[in-house]
Design a protein around this motif. Structure first.
Motif, PDB file in Angstrom:
ATOM      1  N   ARG A 310       0.816  -1.207   0.000  1.00 17.99           N
ATOM      2  CA  ARG A 310       0.000   0.000   0.000  1.00 17.99           C
ATOM      3  C   ARG A 310       0.850   1.257   0.000  1.00 17.99           C
ATOM      4  N   ALA A 311       0.263   2.338  -0.489  1.00 20.94           N
ATOM      5  CA  ALA A 311       0.817   3.672  -0.302  1.00 20.94           C
ATOM      6  C   ALA A 311       0.269   4.230   1.006  1.00 20.94           C
ATOM      7  N   PRO A 312       1.049   5.071   1.705  1.00 20.98           N
ATOM      8  CA  PRO A 312       0.564   5.582   2.991  1.00 20.98           C
ATOM      9  C   PRO A 312      -0.738   6.363   2.892  1.00 20.98           C
ATOM     10  N   GLY A 313      -0.936   7.087   1.771  1.00 17.26           N
ATOM     11  CA  GLY A 313      -2.170   7.832   1.622  1.00 17.26           C
ATOM     12  C   GLY A 313      -3.398   6.957   1.501  1.00 17.26           C
ATOM     13  N   GLU A 314      -3.207   5.679   1.194  1.00 18.98           N
ATOM     14  CA  GLU A 314      -4.312   4.720   1.179  1.00 18.98           C
ATOM     15  C   GLU A 314      -4.669   4.242   2.576  1.00 18.98           C
ATOM     16  N   VAL A 315      -3.678   4.207   3.459  1.00 14.77           N
ATOM     17  CA  VAL A 315      -3.819   3.547   4.753  1.00 14.77           C
ATOM     18  C   VAL A 315      -4.205   4.528   5.851  1.00 14.77           C
ATOM     19  N   PHE A 316      -3.673   5.753   5.794  1.00 19.58           N
ATOM     20  CA  PHE A 316      -3.845   6.710   6.882  1.00 19.58           C
ATOM     21  C   PHE A 316      -4.638   7.923   6.405  1.00 19.58           C
ATOM     22  N   ASP A 317      -5.314   8.569   7.346  1.00 21.45           N
ATOM     23  CA  ASP A 317      -5.854   9.901   7.082  1.00 21.45           C
ATOM     24  C   ASP A 317      -4.663  10.852   7.043  1.00 21.45           C
ATOM     25  N   ALA A 318      -4.340  11.355   5.858  1.00 21.37           N
ATOM     26  CA  ALA A 318      -3.069  12.049   5.654  1.00 21.37           C
ATOM     27  C   ALA A 318      -2.920  13.274   6.538  1.00 21.37           C
ATOM     28  N   GLN A 319      -3.950  14.090   6.644  1.00 21.67           N
ATOM     29  CA  GLN A 319      -3.845  15.318   7.434  1.00 21.67           C
ATOM     30  C   GLN A 319      -3.610  14.994   8.900  1.00 21.67           C
ATOM     31  N   SER A 320      -4.364  14.042   9.434  1.00 21.92           N
ATOM     32  CA  SER A 320      -4.203  13.664  10.835  1.00 21.92           C
ATOM     33  C   SER A 320      -2.826  13.062  11.084  1.00 21.92           C
ATOM     34  N   PHE A 321      -2.385  12.197  10.181  1.00 25.55           N
ATOM     35  CA  PHE A 321      -1.080  11.555  10.337  1.00 25.55           C
ATOM     36  C   PHE A 321       0.023  12.593  10.358  1.00 25.55           C
ATOM     37  N   LEU A 322       0.028  13.497   9.399  1.00 29.65           N
ATOM     38  CA  LEU A 322       1.080  14.502   9.316  1.00 29.65           C
ATOM     39  C   LEU A 322       1.071  15.433  10.519  1.00 29.65           C
ATOM     40  N   SER A 323      -0.108  15.766  11.016  1.00 28.85           N
ATOM     41  CA  SER A 323      -0.193  16.715  12.133  1.00 28.85           C
ATOM     42  C   SER A 323       0.452  16.172  13.403  1.00 28.85           C
ATOM     43  N   ARG A 324       0.561  14.841  13.491  1.00 27.97           N
ATOM     44  CA  ARG A 324       1.143  14.235  14.701  1.00 27.97           C
ATOM     45  C   ARG A 324       2.661  14.103  14.614  1.00 27.97           C
TER      46      ARG A 324
END
Length: 333
Positions: A310-324
């Motif tokens: 998978r690509a990370p953008g498929e697996v995670f909510d990108a905005q939430s992931f990056l904010s952490r």
């Protein structure tokens, strides 16, 4: 997961591997260090015992992964290590992540291990690093599901680049054609390569750039609809990289990071409107550690993460992931 997760780190003694071990331990995880030499010293501390790796002997990989909850592969060049390590993760039925910037390696994992991974219920995240995942996640904040981007342009601005021995070795071995996206399909970078000028935020400002296509192109092409995807880098770090006398990174803080400053700037054009996302920070090698560690620990918290490659953008909510990831990686540049 109520107990501390056990994470095998392959190539733990390498430059990025030491950052990954340090980050895992600061996050409360158990890092199982494994190296080709059998020697490992953390960023802060005395040399400690570790597993010995031989990527040509599957049994040594199986031994390292026995009792591990996930594996993070930092042992480049990934042309040689990604497939054996990912196949060992499949046998152990645990998540696999790596920090590869290599397009050919990332494509090979998608092509060869996606179906086996889905069948085994195993998640695999190649290129979960500064080169690869960060651009994919930034692009994923700009393009909503079901939207089509006419263009996605990624620009990496570095004030310098002091390459590790591993980076130089990978460059020497990378004989594969570099790919970008045109008309929705992966195609070789044309000659001459796309280039021009990019207006980075201060302190870089306007910089000449050229196309440097790395693993983020492969990740984005897997799950974002786009007519074209191109990645650029300013010329100063490329001059550093090509100069054989440029020394390796030198630590300037207690966490072992160099003074290198980066900006990643992503622009997506959708229905004629330009959307933009940026991230900035210190030391591209060190910045890979919070990305891959956060992804690994988040996967282990899920009861049923999506399986396959998978690509990370498929697996995670990108905005939430990056904010952490703050303060290691700051959104907005």
């Amino acid at each position: 997961m109520r107990r501390k997760p056990n994470i095998a780190v392959l190539g733990a003694s390498g430059h990025t591997g030491r950052f990954v071990v340090d980050t895992l331990r600061r996050e409360g995880a158990v890092a199982i260090a494994a190296t080709r030499s059998g020697r490992f010293a953390p960023i802060a501390g005395e040399e400690e015992p570790c597993h010995i790796l031989d990527f040509t002997l599957p049994e040594t990989l199986d031994e390292v992964l026995r009792g591990a909850d996930a594996v993070i592969n930092c042992a480049g060049p990934f042309f040689d290590t990604a497939m054996p390590a990912a196949e060992a993760a499949l046998r152990a039925a645990i998540p696999y992540l790596d920090v590869s910037a290599e397009q050919a390696t990332t494509r090979r994992l998608f092509d060869m291990l996606d179906e086996p991974g889905r069948a085994a219920g195993v998640t695999m995240l190649p290129a979960m690093a500064f080169f690869g995942a960060l651009a994919d996640l930034l692009a994923s904040t700009l393009v909503d599901e079901g939207e089509h981007a006419e263009t996605i342009d990624i620009a990496v601005g570095l004030d310098s680049w002091h390459p590790t021995a591993g980076t130089r070795l990978t460059g020497d071995k990378n004989i594969y054609p570099r790919m970008i996206v045109r008309d929705g399909a992966l195609v070789p970078v044309p000659d001459p390569a796309p280039g021009g000028e990019w207006d980075f935020p201060p302190p870089l400002g306007v910089q000449p750039v050229t196309c440097v296509a790395l693993s983020e192109i492969i990740l984005i092409s897997r799950h974002i609809s786009a007519g074209s995807v191109t990645s650029f880098m300013n010329l100063k770090p490329l001059d550093d990289l090509h100069e054989v006398t440029t020394p390796p990174p030198r630590p300037v803080d207690a966490r072992g990071r160099s003074a290198q400053h980066f900006i990643m700037d992503v622009r997506a054009t959708i229905a004629g409107q330009v959307r933009r996302a940026r991230a900035s920070g210190t030391d591209v090698y060190a910045a890979s550690a919070p990305l891959i560690v956060r992804a690994c620990l988040d996967l282990l918290m899920r009861e049923a993460p999506p399986s396959g490659v998978r690509a990370p953008g498929e697996v995670f909510d990108a905005q939430s992931f990056l904010s952490r990831l703050t303060p290691d990686i700051v959104l907005g540049g």
